[in-house]
Design a protein around this motif. Structure first.
Motif, mmCIF file in Angstrom:
data_model
loop_
_atom_site.group_PDB
_atom_site.id
_atom_site.type_symbol
_atom_site.label_atom_id
_atom_site.label_comp_id
_atom_site.label_asym_id
_atom_site.label_seq_id
_atom_site.Cartn_x
_atom_site.Cartn_y
_atom_site.Cartn_z
ATOM 1 N N ASP A 3 0.830 -1.204 0.000
ATOM 2 C CA ASP A 3 0.000 0.000 0.000
ATOM 3 C C ASP A 3 0.863 1.251 0.000
ATOM 4 O OD1 ASP A 3 -0.863 0.130 3.556
ATOM 5 O OD2 ASP A 3 1.040 -0.268 2.583
ATOM 6 N N LYS A 4 0.230 2.391 -0.046
ATOM 7 C CA LYS A 4 0.964 3.658 -0.032
ATOM 8 C C LYS A 4 1.631 3.844 1.320
ATOM 9 C CE LYS A 4 -1.946 5.949 -3.372
ATOM 10 N NZ LYS A 4 -2.890 7.040 -3.618
ATOM 11 N N VAL A 5 2.744 4.554 1.296
ATOM 12 C CA VAL A 5 3.503 4.803 2.511
ATOM 13 C C VAL A 5 3.672 6.309 2.681
ATOM 14 C CG1 VAL A 5 5.712 4.447 3.677
ATOM 15 C CG2 VAL A 5 4.720 2.619 2.289
ATOM 16 N N TYR A 6 3.457 6.767 3.897
ATOM 17 C CA TYR A 6 3.599 8.176 4.224
ATOM 18 C C TYR A 6 4.636 8.324 5.326
ATOM 19 C CZ TYR A 6 -0.738 8.287 1.657
ATOM 20 O OH TYR A 6 -1.678 8.123 0.682
ATOM 21 N N VAL A 7 5.608 9.202 5.124
ATOM 22 C CA VAL A 7 6.641 9.479 6.113
ATOM 23 C C VAL A 7 6.251 10.769 6.820
ATOM 24 C CG1 VAL A 7 9.092 9.976 6.485
ATOM 25 C CG2 VAL A 7 8.398 8.384 4.665
ATOM 26 N N ILE A 8 6.252 10.734 8.148
ATOM 27 C CA ILE A 8 5.907 11.937 8.903
ATOM 28 C C ILE A 8 6.907 12.161 10.028
ATOM 29 C CG2 ILE A 8 4.220 10.637 10.255
ATOM 30 C CD1 ILE A 8 2.656 13.311 10.559
ATOM 31 N N VAL A 30 5.380 5.839 8.257
ATOM 32 C CA VAL A 30 6.721 5.773 8.820
ATOM 33 C C VAL A 30 6.838 6.959 9.779
ATOM 34 C CG1 VAL A 30 9.198 5.817 8.372
ATOM 35 C CG2 VAL A 30 7.661 4.672 6.762
ATOM 36 N N LEU A 31 6.935 6.652 11.052
ATOM 37 C CA LEU A 31 6.967 7.650 12.110
ATOM 38 C C LEU A 31 8.419 7.998 12.425
ATOM 39 C CD1 LEU A 31 4.478 5.679 14.354
ATOM 40 C CD2 LEU A 31 3.897 7.639 12.886
ATOM 41 N N ASN A 35 11.995 10.456 20.230
ATOM 42 C CA ASN A 35 11.673 9.753 21.456
ATOM 43 C C ASN A 35 11.087 8.371 21.135
ATOM 44 O OD1 ASN A 35 10.000 8.872 23.746
ATOM 45 N ND2 ASN A 35 10.574 10.840 24.640
ATOM 46 N N ALA A 36 11.872 7.340 21.400
ATOM 47 C CA ALA A 36 11.467 5.972 21.049
ATOM 48 C C ALA A 36 10.166 5.563 21.748
ATOM 49 C CB ALA A 36 12.582 4.989 21.391
ATOM 50 N N ALA A 37 10.019 5.919 23.003
ATOM 51 C CA ALA A 37 8.811 5.535 23.743
ATOM 52 C C ALA A 37 7.568 6.194 23.146
ATOM 53 C CB ALA A 37 8.957 5.896 25.219
ATOM 54 N N LYS A 38 7.678 7.469 22.805
ATOM 55 C CA LYS A 38 6.528 8.166 22.206
ATOM 56 C C LYS A 38 6.230 7.639 20.808
ATOM 57 C CE LYS A 38 6.924 12.482 24.790
ATOM 58 N NZ LYS A 38 7.109 13.945 24.671
ATOM 59 N N LEU A 39 7.276 7.331 20.035
ATOM 60 C CA LEU A 39 7.066 6.743 18.703
ATOM 61 C C LEU A 39 6.347 5.407 18.841
ATOM 62 C CD1 LEU A 39 10.501 7.456 16.974
ATOM 63 C CD2 LEU A 39 8.295 8.474 16.367
ATOM 64 N N ASP A 40 6.787 4.590 19.801
ATOM 65 C CA ASP A 40 6.163 3.287 20.010
ATOM 66 C C ASP A 40 4.712 3.418 20.435
ATOM 67 O OD1 ASP A 40 8.419 1.927 19.229
ATOM 68 O OD2 ASP A 40 9.121 1.545 21.280
ATOM 69 N N ASP A 41 4.401 4.464 21.201
ATOM 70 C CA ASP A 41 3.017 4.698 21.617
ATOM 71 C C ASP A 41 2.128 4.988 20.401
ATOM 72 O OD1 ASP A 41 0.856 5.256 23.569
ATOM 73 O OD2 ASP A 41 1.090 7.321 22.818
ATOM 74 N N VAL A 42 2.600 5.852 19.513
ATOM 75 C CA VAL A 42 1.826 6.175 18.306
ATOM 76 C C VAL A 42 1.710 4.937 17.411
ATOM 77 C CG1 VAL A 42 1.673 7.628 16.240
ATOM 78 C CG2 VAL A 42 2.509 8.600 18.387
ATOM 79 N N ARG A 43 2.823 4.222 17.246
ATOM 80 C CA ARG A 43 2.809 2.995 16.432
ATOM 81 C C ARG A 43 1.808 1.985 16.993
ATOM 82 N NH1 ARG A 43 4.735 -1.494 17.379
ATOM 83 N NH2 ARG A 43 6.208 -0.784 18.938
ATOM 84 N N SER A 44 1.805 1.800 18.306
ATOM 85 C CA SER A 44 0.872 0.863 18.941
ATOM 86 C C SER A 44 -0.577 1.300 18.750
ATOM 87 C CB SER A 44 1.178 0.743 20.437
ATOM 88 O OG SER A 44 2.428 0.149 20.638
ATOM 89 N N THR A 45 -0.820 2.594 18.831
ATOM 90 C CA THR A 45 -2.176 3.116 18.614
ATOM 91 C C THR A 45 -2.626 2.808 17.195
ATOM 92 O OG1 THR A 45 -1.846 4.867 20.245
ATOM 93 C CG2 THR A 45 -3.606 5.199 18.619
ATOM 94 N N ILE A 46 -1.754 3.050 16.218
ATOM 95 C CA ILE A 46 -2.085 2.784 14.816
ATOM 96 C C ILE A 46 -2.326 1.297 14.597
ATOM 97 C CG2 ILE A 46 -1.127 2.762 12.461
ATOM 98 C CD1 ILE A 46 0.201 5.488 13.198
ATOM 99 N N GLU A 47 -1.421 0.467 15.103
ATOM 100 C CA GLU A 47 -1.554 -0.979 14.916
ATOM 101 C C GLU A 47 -2.774 -1.530 15.669
ATOM 102 O OE1 GLU A 47 2.335 -2.384 16.029
ATOM 103 O OE2 GLU A 47 3.151 -1.940 14.037
ATOM 104 N N SER A 55 8.434 2.690 13.174
ATOM 105 C CA SER A 55 9.096 3.779 13.895
ATOM 106 C C SER A 55 10.555 3.873 13.460
ATOM 107 C CB SER A 55 9.052 3.528 15.406
ATOM 108 O OG SER A 55 7.728 3.518 15.868
ATOM 109 N N VAL A 56 11.011 5.105 13.210
ATOM 110 C CA VAL A 56 12.411 5.351 12.869
ATOM 111 C C VAL A 56 12.903 6.460 13.789
ATOM 112 C CG1 VAL A 56 14.020 6.115 11.088
ATOM 113 C CG2 VAL A 56 12.084 4.651 10.466
ATOM 114 N N LEU A 57 13.867 6.116 14.634
ATOM 115 C CA LEU A 57 14.429 7.069 15.576
ATOM 116 C C LEU A 57 15.352 8.033 14.839
ATOM 117 C CD1 LEU A 57 14.179 7.480 18.611
ATOM 118 C CD2 LEU A 57 16.247 6.123 18.890
ATOM 119 N N CYS A 58 15.143 9.352 15.061
ATOM 120 C CA CYS A 58 15.952 10.351 14.368
ATOM 121 C C CYS A 58 15.863 11.686 15.085
ATOM 122 C CB CYS A 58 15.445 10.521 12.933
ATOM 123 S SG CYS A 58 16.335 11.782 11.992
#
Length: 115
Positions: A3-8, A30-31, A35-47, A55-58
């Protein structure tokens, strides 16, 4: 075909979080954030709602971190349909603030600013 991929960037709070959740209804998100913990929170909400997220830490204020994140996103091999640059950079010192402004406006000195 995937599917389509969006980087934010900056997807962990406020507008960025709302945008990431909305984009997840249309494809993989692609988040990108610091902050790894906050990225994981958003990823978990989406999933948790049946969506897909990576999640990509940067730290966007660190060029080495940005290059590493770009390499990671490229390695995913996904078809990027869009990019939303929502991240803010919050300098920790006057020198850092001036360096970032100078980098964004080549040939012009950065104005002095108190933080």
């Amino acid at each position: 075909m995937p599917d389509k991929v969006y980087v934010i960037t900056g997807p962990t709070s406020g507008f960025g979080r709302r945008a990431a959740l909305a984009l997840a209804e249309h494809g993989t998100v692609v988040l990108v954030g610091r902050n790894a913990a906050k990225l994981d929170d958003v990823r978990s909400t989406i999933e948790g709602t049946g969506g897909k997220a990576v999640s990509v830490l940067c730290d966007l204020s660190d060029l080495t971190s940005v290059r590493r994140a770009v390499a990671r996103i490229t390695e995913l091999g996904l078809p990027i349909a869009g990019v939303l640059n929502n991240a803010g950079i919050f300098p920790t010192s006057t020198g850092t603030a001036q360096r970032h402004r100078a980098d964004s406006t080549p040939g012009r000195p950065a104005p002095a600013r108190s933080l």
